[in-house]
Write an enzyme that holds these catalytic residues in place. Sequence first.
Site, PDB file in Angstrom:
ATOM      1  N   HIS A 197     101.928  31.552  33.106  1.00 35.52           N
ATOM      2  CA  HIS A 197     103.377  31.412  32.944  1.00 35.52           C
ATOM      3  C   HIS A 197     103.925  30.187  33.681  1.00 35.52           C
ATOM      4  O   HIS A 197     105.137  30.042  33.799  1.00 35.52           O
ATOM      5  CB  HIS A 197     104.135  32.687  33.381  1.00 35.52           C
ATOM      6  CG  HIS A 197     103.811  33.889  32.531  1.00 35.52           C
ATOM      7  ND1 HIS A 197     104.627  35.000  32.441  1.00 35.52           N
ATOM      8  CD2 HIS A 197     102.778  34.156  31.706  1.00 35.52           C
ATOM      9  CE1 HIS A 197     104.089  35.893  31.627  1.00 35.52           C
ATOM     10  NE2 HIS A 197     102.947  35.399  31.163  1.00 35.52           N
ATOM     11  N   ARG A 257      85.754  45.872  34.618  1.00 35.09           N
ATOM     12  CA  ARG A 257      85.983  46.933  35.600  1.00 35.09           C
ATOM     13  C   ARG A 257      86.322  48.239  34.885  1.00 35.09           C
ATOM     14  O   ARG A 257      87.132  48.239  33.952  1.00 35.09           O
ATOM     15  CB  ARG A 257      87.153  46.537  36.504  1.00 35.09           C
ATOM     16  CG  ARG A 257      87.500  47.566  37.562  1.00 35.09           C
ATOM     17  CD  ARG A 257      88.774  47.145  38.308  1.00 35.09           C
ATOM     18  NE  ARG A 257      89.274  48.215  39.137  1.00 35.09           N
ATOM     19  CZ  ARG A 257      88.905  48.417  40.408  1.00 35.09           C
ATOM     20  NH1 ARG A 257      88.044  47.600  40.981  1.00 35.09           N
ATOM     21  NH2 ARG A 257      89.391  49.429  41.086  1.00 35.09           N
ATOM     22  N   ASP A 279     101.504  35.660  20.861  1.00 30.68           N
ATOM     23  CA  ASP A 279     102.818  35.111  21.227  1.00 30.68           C
ATOM     24  C   ASP A 279     102.787  34.133  22.396  1.00 30.68           C
ATOM     25  O   ASP A 279     101.904  34.137  23.229  1.00 30.68           O
ATOM     26  CB  ASP A 279     103.816  36.235  21.503  1.00 30.68           C
ATOM     27  CG  ASP A 279     103.334  37.234  22.557  1.00 30.68           C
ATOM     28  OD1 ASP A 279     102.110  37.418  22.708  1.00 30.68           O
ATOM     29  OD2 ASP A 279     104.196  37.815  23.242  1.00 30.68           O
ATOM     30  N   GLU A 286     103.012  40.449  22.903  1.00 31.82           N
ATOM     31  CA  GLU A 286     102.520  41.093  24.122  1.00 31.82           C
ATOM     32  C   GLU A 286     103.485  40.879  25.272  1.00 31.82           C
ATOM     33  O   GLU A 286     103.576  41.702  26.173  1.00 31.82           O
ATOM     34  CB  GLU A 286     101.128  40.541  24.487  1.00 31.82           C
ATOM     35  CG  GLU A 286     100.435  41.302  25.609  1.00 31.82           C
ATOM     36  CD  GLU A 286     100.980  40.974  26.987  1.00 31.82           C
ATOM     37  OE1 GLU A 286     101.095  41.903  27.814  1.00 31.82           O
ATOM     38  OE2 GLU A 286     101.302  39.808  27.257  1.00 31.82           O
ATOM     39  N   GLU A 287     104.197  39.745  25.238  1.00 31.02           N
ATOM     40  CA  GLU A 287     104.987  39.331  26.404  1.00 31.02           C
ATOM     41  C   GLU A 287     106.344  40.010  26.510  1.00 31.02           C
ATOM     42  O   GLU A 287     107.049  39.784  27.482  1.00 31.02           O
ATOM     43  CB  GLU A 287     105.223  37.807  26.369  1.00 31.02           C
ATOM     44  CG  GLU A 287     103.962  36.971  26.463  1.00 31.02           C
ATOM     45  CD  GLU A 287     103.397  36.879  27.874  1.00 31.02           C
ATOM     46  OE1 GLU A 287     103.919  37.579  28.767  1.00 31.02           O
ATOM     47  OE2 GLU A 287     102.431  36.122  28.068  1.00 31.02           O
TER      48      GLU A 287
HETATM   49 ZN   LIG Z   1     101.694  36.447  29.999  1.00 35.48          ZN
HETATM   50 ZN   LIG Z   2      98.997  37.207  28.603  1.00 36.61          ZN
END
Ligand SMILES: [Zn+2]
Ligand SMILES: [Zn+2]
Length: 415
Positions: free
Chosen positions: A378, A192, A95, A153-154
């Site tokens: 972003h 990590r 997305d 995902e956002e």
């Molecule tokens: Zn993002």
């Molecule tokens: Zn992202």
Amino acid sequence: MLRDDDREDPVTTTVSLTSQHPTEDSVRETVISWRRHLHQNPELSFHEERTAQFVADTLALFGNLEIIRPTPTSVVARLIGARPGPVLAMRADLDALPIEEKNTHDFVSRHPGVMHACGHDGHTSMLLGAAKVLGARKAELAGEVRFVFQHAEELNPGGAEELVKAGVMDGVEMIIGAHLWLPMPYGQVGVRSGALMASPDNFTITITGSGGHAAIPHETTDSIAIAAQVITNLQHIVARNVDPLASAVVSVTRIAGGTTYNVIPGQVELAGTVRTFDPALRARMPELMKRIVGGVTAAHGASFTFEWDPGYRPVINDEKASDLLRRAVVRALGSEVLVEAIPTMGGEDFSAYQQQVPGSFFFIGARNEERGITNPHHHECFDIDERALDSGTRIFVAAALEMLGGWGVSGTRDQ
Ligand SMILES: [Zn+2]
Ligand SMILES: [Zn+2]
């Protein structure tokens, strides 16, 4: 599994592949062209119809893959190896964001107000590249590689949760996923174990007093003045209620109230986000906030409502999955690129998969100071050093070969 002393020079292993099959080298430019195509055609979370179709159509060209559509805007491809073995899932997200792109390169977004400003176009492309390379090496694999192209995902509640409910993690032994990462320079890859990304929980607070003339404040209960005190006192939580060795953020990001110069409004709305890693601290945060908002508003004769909108769980990386990634990075790119990833208070719904199976999420450096590729995720001029896409493809390929035996029992690649 490999022994340390069996490792070969990654350049030598790459060039030794047979030329008629797609290799990490031969797909490099194609991966960049896919990324640019996706960048020009971004779609918002839960609306990735054309993006998902492009992914499904592209995967269908590779052969050897079983393609599944768990939801209308997501795609899963299964690569079943020649011999039985574990299932390794690899995830990319599809997305874009509601941002008007201000870049001036020749593949800017064609959709006004929508932009791939987080790098998900790159994630999708490099996983497609890995699917193409691994598809040609099916005979070497013992087990299954499951390529997960996830929507949304956002946007809370996120696409990962839907895919888990659709059974995409069934039978999976381990999952890995990457983010192209602007805080890190190209040429570094960060892995990590343990906490990597925070829970992004949101809140809305409404403070209700009573409005009136701005010149006669004593006849009002001034919601603006009370809101200011609430905002200041909320910082007391991180400063004085949270263990200094733990991590938390409380950010008020929106204040709405009032209409003009001479009217004290009766109501003010505050909204913002809380970020934590530790589930116990996360659970305490709304109670700590309500105590402060309740105390401050009561002290001044106002009332309040408090809404809590829980976001994704924190990304806590599994040790074994992180070890697999470290071996894959060293195999694919050499030990000098591998660094310890620095945790971030940003959130990721990759955590939904980690509730089901051990997994590790890692960062691929995509910053390039010299070329001015430094804008944060972003940002309206977000961009990546596209050489990082090749790193991602190579790491995904190497992780599959590490886990599913493609390197052969001697530690050298089967030819
Ligand atoms: Zn993002
Ligand atoms: Zn992202």
